[in-house]
Design a protein around this motif. Structure first.
Motif, PDB file in Angstrom:
ATOM      1  N   ALA A 156       0.838  -1.197   0.000  1.00  0.00           N
ATOM      2  CA  ALA A 156       0.000   0.000   0.000  1.00  0.00           C
ATOM      3  C   ALA A 156       0.872   1.245   0.000  1.00  0.00           C
ATOM      4  N   VAL A 157       0.268   2.369  -0.366  1.00  0.00           N
ATOM      5  CA  VAL A 157       0.988   3.634  -0.392  1.00  0.00           C
ATOM      6  C   VAL A 157      -0.028   4.776  -0.347  1.00  0.00           C
ATOM      7  N   ARG A 158       0.437   5.918   0.094  1.00  0.00           N
ATOM      8  CA  ARG A 158      -0.369   7.144   0.045  1.00  0.00           C
ATOM      9  C   ARG A 158       0.332   8.151  -0.858  1.00  0.00           C
ATOM     10  N   TYR A 217      -4.813  18.110 -11.419  1.00  0.00           N
ATOM     11  CA  TYR A 217      -5.529  17.437 -10.342  1.00  0.00           C
ATOM     12  C   TYR A 217      -4.716  17.553  -9.056  1.00  0.00           C
ATOM     13  N   GLN A 218      -5.379  17.954  -7.989  1.00  0.00           N
ATOM     14  CA  GLN A 218      -4.804  17.865  -6.653  1.00  0.00           C
ATOM     15  C   GLN A 218      -5.351  16.595  -6.029  1.00  0.00           C
ATOM     16  N   LEU A 219      -4.478  15.733  -5.551  1.00  0.00           N
ATOM     17  CA  LEU A 219      -4.951  14.460  -5.050  1.00  0.00           C
ATOM     18  C   LEU A 219      -4.340  14.091  -3.713  1.00  0.00           C
ATOM     19  N   ASP A 220      -5.098  13.314  -2.994  1.00  0.00           N
ATOM     20  CA  ASP A 220      -4.644  12.694  -1.749  1.00  0.00           C
ATOM     21  C   ASP A 220      -5.290  11.321  -1.724  1.00  0.00           C
ATOM     22  N   MET A 221      -4.541  10.308  -2.195  1.00  0.00           N
ATOM     23  CA  MET A 221      -5.084   8.974  -2.400  1.00  0.00           C
ATOM     24  C   MET A 221      -4.296   7.933  -1.612  1.00  0.00           C
ATOM     25  N   ARG A 222      -5.027   6.955  -1.085  1.00  0.00           N
ATOM     26  CA  ARG A 222      -4.408   5.771  -0.494  1.00  0.00           C
ATOM     27  C   ARG A 222      -4.734   4.594  -1.408  1.00  0.00           C
ATOM     28  N   LEU A 223      -3.712   3.845  -1.774  1.00  0.00           N
ATOM     29  CA  LEU A 223      -3.856   2.815  -2.791  1.00  0.00           C
ATOM     30  C   LEU A 223      -3.296   1.486  -2.317  1.00  0.00           C
ATOM     31  N   LYS A 224      -3.925   0.413  -2.784  1.00  0.00           N
ATOM     32  CA  LYS A 224      -3.377  -0.928  -2.606  1.00  0.00           C
ATOM     33  C   LYS A 224      -3.857  -1.784  -3.766  1.00  0.00           C
ATOM     34  N   ALA A 225      -3.518  -3.077  -3.737  1.00  0.00           N
ATOM     35  CA  ALA A 225      -3.712  -3.917  -4.912  1.00  0.00           C
ATOM     36  C   ALA A 225      -5.163  -3.994  -5.366  1.00  0.00           C
ATOM     37  N   ASP A 226      -6.109  -4.057  -4.424  1.00  0.00           N
ATOM     38  CA  ASP A 226      -7.499  -4.271  -4.812  1.00  0.00           C
ATOM     39  C   ASP A 226      -8.343  -3.001  -4.813  1.00  0.00           C
ATOM     40  N   GLY A 227      -7.694  -1.841  -4.790  1.00  0.00           N
ATOM     41  CA  GLY A 227      -8.468  -0.610  -4.875  1.00  0.00           C
ATOM     42  C   GLY A 227      -7.797   0.558  -4.199  1.00  0.00           C
ATOM     43  N   GLY A 228      -8.587   1.588  -3.954  1.00  0.00           N
ATOM     44  CA  GLY A 228      -8.052   2.784  -3.333  1.00  0.00           C
ATOM     45  C   GLY A 228      -9.155   3.754  -2.973  1.00  0.00           C
ATOM     46  N   SER A 229      -8.800   4.757  -2.191  1.00  0.00           N
ATOM     47  CA  SER A 229      -9.769   5.778  -1.797  1.00  0.00           C
ATOM     48  C   SER A 229      -9.034   7.073  -1.530  1.00  0.00           C
ATOM     49  N   GLY A 272      15.698   2.001   5.364  1.00  0.00           N
ATOM     50  CA  GLY A 272      14.789   0.901   5.080  1.00  0.00           C
ATOM     51  C   GLY A 272      14.790   0.570   3.600  1.00  0.00           C
ATOM     52  N   LYS A 273      13.636   0.228   3.072  1.00  0.00           N
ATOM     53  CA  LYS A 273      13.539  -0.078   1.652  1.00  0.00           C
ATOM     54  C   LYS A 273      13.651   1.201   0.835  1.00  0.00           C
ATOM     55  N   PRO A 274      14.197   1.105  -0.379  1.00  0.00           N
ATOM     56  CA  PRO A 274      14.411   2.318  -1.185  1.00  0.00           C
ATOM     57  C   PRO A 274      13.138   2.817  -1.870  1.00  0.00           C
ATOM     58  N   TYR A 275      12.159   3.187  -1.057  1.00  0.00           N
ATOM     59  CA  TYR A 275      10.907   3.678  -1.603  1.00  0.00           C
ATOM     60  C   TYR A 275      11.079   5.103  -2.150  1.00  0.00           C
ATOM     61  N   PRO A 276      10.344   5.444  -3.198  1.00  0.00           N
ATOM     62  CA  PRO A 276      10.320   6.845  -3.629  1.00  0.00           C
ATOM     63  C   PRO A 276       9.557   7.674  -2.608  1.00  0.00           C
ATOM     64  N   LEU A 277      10.066   8.872  -2.309  1.00  0.00           N
ATOM     65  CA  LEU A 277       9.418   9.729  -1.322  1.00  0.00           C
ATOM     66  C   LEU A 277       8.900  11.036  -1.924  1.00  0.00           C
ATOM     67  N   ARG A 278       9.545  11.505  -2.986  1.00  0.00           N
ATOM     68  CA  ARG A 278       9.084  12.750  -3.611  1.00  0.00           C
ATOM     69  C   ARG A 278       9.463  12.734  -5.082  1.00  0.00           C
ATOM     70  N   LEU A 279       8.502  13.122  -5.909  1.00  0.00           N
ATOM     71  CA  LEU A 279       8.707  13.147  -7.349  1.00  0.00           C
ATOM     72  C   LEU A 279       8.301  14.510  -7.892  1.00  0.00           C
ATOM     73  N   VAL A 280       9.200  15.122  -8.652  1.00  0.00           N
ATOM     74  CA  VAL A 280       8.868  16.310  -9.439  1.00  0.00           C
ATOM     75  C   VAL A 280       8.849  15.850 -10.887  1.00  0.00           C
ATOM     76  N   SER A 319       4.194  13.577  -3.312  1.00  0.00           N
ATOM     77  CA  SER A 319       4.866  12.984  -2.157  1.00  0.00           C
ATOM     78  C   SER A 319       4.285  11.597  -1.924  1.00  0.00           C
ATOM     79  N   PHE A 320       5.143  10.652  -1.513  1.00  0.00           N
ATOM     80  CA  PHE A 320       4.738   9.282  -1.257  1.00  0.00           C
ATOM     81  C   PHE A 320       5.010   8.974   0.220  1.00  0.00           C
ATOM     82  N   SER A 321       4.047   8.360   0.867  1.00  0.00           N
ATOM     83  CA  SER A 321       4.212   8.028   2.281  1.00  0.00           C
ATOM     84  C   SER A 321       3.398   6.785   2.616  1.00  0.00           C
ATOM     85  N   ASP A 322       3.475   6.361   3.872  1.00  0.00           N
ATOM     86  CA  ASP A 322       2.705   5.210   4.373  1.00  0.00           C
ATOM     87  C   ASP A 322       2.916   3.961   3.522  1.00  0.00           C
ATOM     88  N   TRP A 323       4.154   3.768   3.070  1.00  0.00           N
ATOM     89  CA  TRP A 323       4.458   2.577   2.280  1.00  0.00           C
ATOM     90  C   TRP A 323       4.217   1.329   3.123  1.00  0.00           C
TER      91      TRP A 323
END
Length: 257
Positions: free
Chosen positions: A65-67, A79-91, A212-220, A229-233
Protein backbone atom coordinates in the motif's frame (compact mmCIF):
# COMPACT_ATOMS: atom_id res chain seq x y z
CA UNK A 1 67.93 15.52 27.80
CA UNK A 2 66.09 18.66 26.77
CA UNK A 3 62.49 18.08 25.70
CA UNK A 4 61.53 19.00 22.16
CA UNK A 5 57.72 19.55 21.93
CA UNK A 6 57.89 20.58 18.29
CA UNK A 7 59.76 17.41 17.39
CA UNK A 8 57.18 15.27 19.17
CA UNK A 9 54.39 17.11 17.33
CA UNK A 10 56.06 16.47 13.97
CA UNK A 11 56.37 12.77 14.78
CA UNK A 12 52.67 12.59 15.72
CA UNK A 13 51.66 14.29 12.47
CA UNK A 14 53.87 11.91 10.51
CA UNK A 15 52.32 8.92 12.29
CA UNK A 16 48.81 10.19 11.62
CA UNK A 17 49.69 10.63 7.97
CA UNK A 18 50.92 7.05 7.79
CA UNK A 19 47.69 5.76 9.36
CA UNK A 20 45.60 7.71 6.84
CA UNK A 21 47.74 6.36 4.01
CA UNK A 22 46.94 2.84 5.17
CA UNK A 23 43.22 3.67 5.19
CA UNK A 24 43.37 5.07 1.65
CA UNK A 25 45.16 1.97 0.36
CA UNK A 26 42.42 -0.28 1.69
CA UNK A 27 43.94 -1.57 4.93
CA UNK A 28 40.54 -1.21 6.62
CA UNK A 29 41.38 1.70 8.92
CA UNK A 30 38.86 4.53 9.19
CA UNK A 31 38.50 7.92 10.77
CA UNK A 32 40.91 9.89 8.55
CA UNK A 33 38.40 11.19 6.03
CA UNK A 34 34.98 12.84 6.14
CA UNK A 35 32.07 10.83 7.49
CA UNK A 36 30.77 8.20 5.09
CA UNK A 37 27.46 9.58 3.73
CA UNK A 38 26.18 6.00 3.34
CA UNK A 39 26.87 4.98 6.94
CA UNK A 40 23.69 3.54 8.45
CA UNK A 41 21.76 3.64 5.16
CA UNK A 42 20.33 0.95 2.88
CA UNK A 43 23.27 1.47 0.52
CA UNK A 44 21.39 2.56 -2.61
CA UNK A 45 23.23 5.87 -2.55
CA UNK A 46 26.32 4.02 -3.77
CA UNK A 47 24.56 2.73 -6.86
CA UNK A 48 24.38 4.27 -10.31
CA UNK A 49 21.31 6.48 -10.98
CA UNK A 50 19.89 3.84 -13.33
CA UNK A 51 20.16 1.16 -10.65
CA UNK A 52 18.64 3.50 -8.05
CA UNK A 53 15.66 4.08 -10.33
CA UNK A 54 15.29 0.35 -10.96
CA UNK A 55 15.44 -0.49 -7.26
CA UNK A 56 12.94 2.15 -6.22
CA UNK A 57 10.49 1.00 -8.91
CA UNK A 58 10.90 -2.57 -7.69
CA UNK A 59 10.35 -1.57 -4.06
CA UNK A 60 7.25 0.42 -4.98
CA UNK A 61 5.88 -2.45 -7.03
CA UNK A 62 6.13 -4.95 -4.18
CA UNK A 63 4.71 -2.66 -1.48
CA UNK A 64 1.22 -3.59 -0.29
CA UNK A 65 0.00 0.00 0.00
CA UNK A 66 0.99 3.63 -0.39
CA UNK A 67 -0.37 7.14 0.05
CA UNK A 68 0.09 9.75 -2.72
CA UNK A 69 -0.50 13.46 -2.28
CA UNK A 70 0.25 16.46 -4.45
CA UNK A 71 -0.56 17.52 -7.99
CA UNK A 72 -0.72 15.74 -11.33
CA UNK A 73 -1.23 17.37 -14.71
CA UNK A 74 -2.97 15.02 -17.14
CA UNK A 75 -4.80 15.72 -20.42
CA UNK A 76 -4.42 19.44 -19.85
CA UNK A 77 -6.05 19.36 -16.41
CA UNK A 78 -4.38 19.84 -13.04
CA UNK A 79 -5.53 17.44 -10.34
CA UNK A 80 -4.80 17.86 -6.65
CA UNK A 81 -4.95 14.46 -5.05
CA UNK A 82 -4.64 12.69 -1.75
CA UNK A 83 -5.08 8.97 -2.40
CA UNK A 84 -4.41 5.77 -0.49
CA UNK A 85 -3.86 2.81 -2.79
CA UNK A 86 -3.38 -0.93 -2.61
CA UNK A 87 -3.71 -3.92 -4.91
CA UNK A 88 -7.50 -4.27 -4.81
CA UNK A 89 -8.47 -0.61 -4.88
CA UNK A 90 -8.05 2.78 -3.33
CA UNK A 91 -9.77 5.78 -1.80
CA UNK A 92 -9.17 9.47 -1.39
CA UNK A 93 -9.96 12.91 -2.71
CA UNK A 94 -9.30 14.84 -5.91
CA UNK A 95 -9.76 18.46 -6.88
CA UNK A 96 -9.89 19.52 -10.52
CA UNK A 97 -10.98 22.82 -12.07
CA UNK A 98 -12.15 24.04 -8.68
CA UNK A 99 -14.40 21.02 -8.07
CA UNK A 100 -13.61 18.52 -5.32
CA UNK A 101 -14.81 14.94 -5.09
CA UNK A 102 -14.01 11.63 -3.47
CA UNK A 103 -13.13 8.36 -5.17
CA UNK A 104 -13.52 4.83 -3.85
CA UNK A 105 -12.69 1.69 -5.79
CA UNK A 106 -13.14 -1.83 -4.47
CA UNK A 107 -12.14 -4.39 -7.05
CA UNK A 108 -13.86 -3.36 -10.27
CA UNK A 109 -16.46 -1.20 -8.54
CA UNK A 110 -15.78 2.54 -8.72
CA UNK A 111 -17.74 5.07 -6.69
CA UNK A 112 -17.61 8.85 -6.97
CA UNK A 113 -18.92 11.13 -4.22
CA UNK A 114 -19.41 14.84 -4.88
CA UNK A 115 -21.78 17.72 -4.27
CA UNK A 116 -24.43 19.04 -6.65
CA UNK A 117 -22.11 21.73 -8.03
CA UNK A 118 -19.72 19.06 -9.28
CA UNK A 119 -22.50 17.23 -11.13
CA UNK A 120 -23.78 20.49 -12.59
CA UNK A 121 -20.26 21.17 -13.86
CA UNK A 122 -20.04 17.69 -15.39
CA UNK A 123 -23.41 18.19 -17.06
CA UNK A 124 -22.28 21.48 -18.61
CA UNK A 125 -19.27 19.71 -20.17
CA UNK A 126 -21.57 17.20 -21.83
CA UNK A 127 -24.59 17.73 -24.02
CA UNK A 128 -26.42 19.64 -21.32
CA UNK A 129 -29.58 17.51 -21.34
CA UNK A 130 -28.90 15.99 -17.93
CA UNK A 131 -29.23 12.45 -19.20
CA UNK A 132 -32.20 10.39 -20.21
CA UNK A 133 -35.53 11.01 -18.55
CA UNK A 134 -34.33 13.40 -15.86
CA UNK A 135 -33.54 17.12 -15.79
CA UNK A 136 -29.95 18.09 -15.17
CA UNK A 137 -30.66 20.08 -12.00
CA UNK A 138 -32.81 17.31 -10.57
CA UNK A 139 -30.11 14.74 -11.29
CA UNK A 140 -27.45 16.89 -9.66
CA UNK A 141 -29.59 17.32 -6.55
CA UNK A 142 -30.21 13.59 -6.37
CA UNK A 143 -26.49 12.85 -6.59
CA UNK A 144 -25.46 15.49 -4.04
CA UNK A 145 -23.35 13.87 -1.34
CA UNK A 146 -24.05 10.34 -2.57
CA UNK A 147 -21.69 7.57 -3.61
CA UNK A 148 -22.46 7.23 -7.30
CA UNK A 149 -21.50 3.87 -8.80
CA UNK A 150 -19.68 4.60 -12.05
CA UNK A 151 -20.51 2.12 -14.86
CA UNK A 152 -17.43 0.53 -16.40
CA UNK A 153 -18.58 1.58 -19.86
CA UNK A 154 -18.97 5.21 -18.90
CA UNK A 155 -16.20 7.67 -19.92
CA UNK A 156 -15.91 8.76 -16.28
CA UNK A 157 -14.79 5.25 -15.30
CA UNK A 158 -11.72 5.38 -17.53
CA UNK A 159 -11.09 8.99 -16.62
CA UNK A 160 -11.00 8.45 -12.85
CA UNK A 161 -10.28 4.79 -12.17
CA UNK A 162 -6.57 5.25 -12.93
CA UNK A 163 -6.27 7.47 -9.86
CA UNK A 164 -7.27 4.46 -7.74
CA UNK A 165 -5.02 1.87 -9.41
CA UNK A 166 -1.71 1.55 -7.57
CA UNK A 167 0.20 -0.34 -10.25
CA UNK A 168 -1.03 1.73 -13.19
CA UNK A 169 -0.42 5.02 -11.40
CA UNK A 170 3.06 4.17 -10.15
CA UNK A 171 4.16 2.66 -13.45
CA UNK A 172 3.17 5.87 -15.18
CA UNK A 173 4.85 8.14 -12.64
CA UNK A 174 8.12 6.57 -11.52
CA UNK A 175 10.10 7.12 -14.70
CA UNK A 176 12.53 9.97 -15.22
CA UNK A 177 13.17 11.12 -18.77
CA UNK A 178 16.52 11.75 -20.44
CA UNK A 179 20.00 11.12 -19.09
CA UNK A 180 19.98 10.07 -15.43
CA UNK A 181 22.34 11.63 -12.90
CA UNK A 182 22.79 11.79 -9.14
CA UNK A 183 22.01 15.05 -7.37
CA UNK A 184 23.34 14.58 -3.86
CA UNK A 185 21.81 13.72 -0.51
CA UNK A 186 18.65 15.37 0.77
CA UNK A 187 15.87 14.88 3.30
CA UNK A 188 12.12 14.40 2.97
CA UNK A 189 9.84 14.43 6.02
CA UNK A 190 12.81 13.65 8.26
CA UNK A 191 14.04 10.76 6.11
CA UNK A 192 17.45 10.84 4.44
CA UNK A 193 17.25 10.52 0.66
CA UNK A 194 19.37 10.31 -2.44
CA UNK A 195 18.10 12.36 -5.37
CA UNK A 196 18.34 11.38 -9.01
CA UNK A 197 17.42 13.55 -11.98
CA UNK A 198 16.61 13.21 -15.64
CA UNK A 199 18.37 15.67 -17.96
CA UNK A 200 19.55 17.79 -15.03
CA UNK A 201 16.02 18.13 -13.69
CA UNK A 202 14.13 18.98 -16.87
CA UNK A 203 13.25 15.28 -17.14
CA UNK A 204 12.07 15.13 -13.53
CA UNK A 205 13.63 14.53 -10.12
CA UNK A 206 13.09 11.69 -7.68
CA UNK A 207 14.03 11.44 -4.00
CA UNK A 208 14.63 7.86 -2.84
CA UNK A 209 14.73 6.77 0.78
CA UNK A 210 18.14 5.87 2.21
CA UNK A 211 16.45 4.29 5.23
CA UNK A 212 14.79 0.90 5.08
CA UNK A 213 13.54 -0.08 1.65
CA UNK A 214 14.41 2.32 -1.18
CA UNK A 215 10.91 3.68 -1.60
CA UNK A 216 10.32 6.84 -3.63
CA UNK A 217 9.42 9.73 -1.32
CA UNK A 218 9.08 12.75 -3.61
CA UNK A 219 8.71 13.15 -7.35
CA UNK A 220 8.87 16.31 -9.44
CA UNK A 221 7.52 15.34 -12.84
CA UNK A 222 9.08 16.41 -16.12
CA UNK A 223 7.66 19.41 -17.94
CA UNK A 224 5.93 20.89 -14.91
CA UNK A 225 3.47 17.99 -14.84
CA UNK A 226 3.12 18.02 -11.07
CA UNK A 227 4.82 17.20 -7.78
CA UNK A 228 3.93 14.21 -5.61
CA UNK A 229 4.87 12.98 -2.16
CA UNK A 230 4.74 9.28 -1.26
CA UNK A 231 4.21 8.03 2.28
CA UNK A 232 2.71 5.21 4.37
CA UNK A 233 4.46 2.58 2.28
CA UNK A 234 3.18 -0.88 3.24
CA UNK A 235 0.57 0.44 5.71
CA UNK A 236 -2.69 -1.39 5.11
CA UNK A 237 -6.07 0.31 5.29
CA UNK A 238 -9.68 -0.79 5.01
CA UNK A 239 -11.78 -0.48 1.86
CA UNK A 240 -15.47 -0.64 2.78
CA UNK A 241 -18.53 -0.67 0.61
CA UNK A 242 -20.47 2.59 1.07
CA UNK A 243 -23.80 2.32 2.93
CA UNK A 244 -26.61 1.25 0.64
CA UNK A 245 -28.79 4.23 1.58
CA UNK A 246 -25.94 6.56 0.50
CA UNK A 247 -25.34 4.86 -2.85
CA UNK A 248 -26.88 5.64 -6.25
CA UNK A 249 -26.56 3.17 -9.12
CA UNK A 250 -27.64 4.43 -12.55
CA UNK A 251 -26.84 1.16 -14.27
CA UNK A 252 -25.18 1.47 -17.65
CA UNK A 253 -24.71 5.24 -17.92
CA UNK A 254 -24.36 8.23 -15.64
CA UNK A 255 -26.97 10.96 -16.20
CA UNK A 256 -24.21 13.46 -16.96
CA UNK A 257 -22.63 11.53 -19.84
Amino acid sequence: MTSNPQGRMRRRIALAGAVCALAVTGMGLTGCSEEDPDAGTNGVGKLSPAKIQAQTRAAAGTADAVRLSGTVVAAGRTYQLDMRLKADGGSGSLTAEGASFELLRIGDELFLKADADFWDHEKDKGDGDGGEGEGGDAAADKLDGKYVKVPQGDPAYKRFSGFTDKDVLLDGLLTLHGTLAADGRHEQAGVRTVRITGDKGSGGTLDVSLQGKPYPLRLVRAGGAGTLSFSDWGKDFALKQPPQDETVDYGQQLPTS
